[in-house]
Motif scaffolding. Structure first.
Motif: not given
Length: 132
Positions: A57, A77-78, A81, A103, A105-106, A108, A124-126
């Protein structure tokens, strides 16, 4: 342009006079798979089954002031995912891990929103998992 790396064609991490899109503080979890045998009247003992699935992550800061369109980037990105699209992660010129990544989860956090609902920045955290 100073290309830092990329996550397939989805995200290009770079630093230039027009655009800054970077990440930092990447954490990776590498593990093995184990089974514990419990013999009658004996102590349990572990058996190594093989390598486990890696995960990693990292936070990403999106800012319109740095030439990035936060909302458009987040929407791309969504979609990745929700579709489970695998990508190769490259940092510098080296591939990270032996396989591709999805990915999972993300997270936001939206920053400033101005007129007409334009998003100026977001954090964001990927969260990625190895995909084989």
């Amino acid at each position: 342009m100073g290309k830092i790396g990329n996550l397939g064609r989805l995200i290009v991490f770079e630093v230039s006079s027009e655009r800054v899109l970077t990440f930092g503080r990447m954490t990776q979890n590498v593990k093995g798979r184990w089974s514990v045998h419990e013999p009658i009247l004996g102590k349990p003992y572990p058996e190594f089954l093989g390598p486990g699935q890696r995960s990693l992550s990292f936070p990403v800061h999106l800012s319109a002031m740095h030439g990035v369109r936060p909302r458009e980037t987040m929407e791309r990105i969504e979609e990745a995912v929700e579709k489970g699209v695998p990508y190769t992660l490259v940092i510098g010129s080296k591939k990270v891990g032996g396989y591709q990544w999805v990915i999972e989860s993300m997270d936001e956090t939206w920053g400033e929103i101005i007129r007409d609902g334009d998003l100026l920045s977001a954090n964001l955290t990927l969260n990625l998992s190895e995909y084989r």
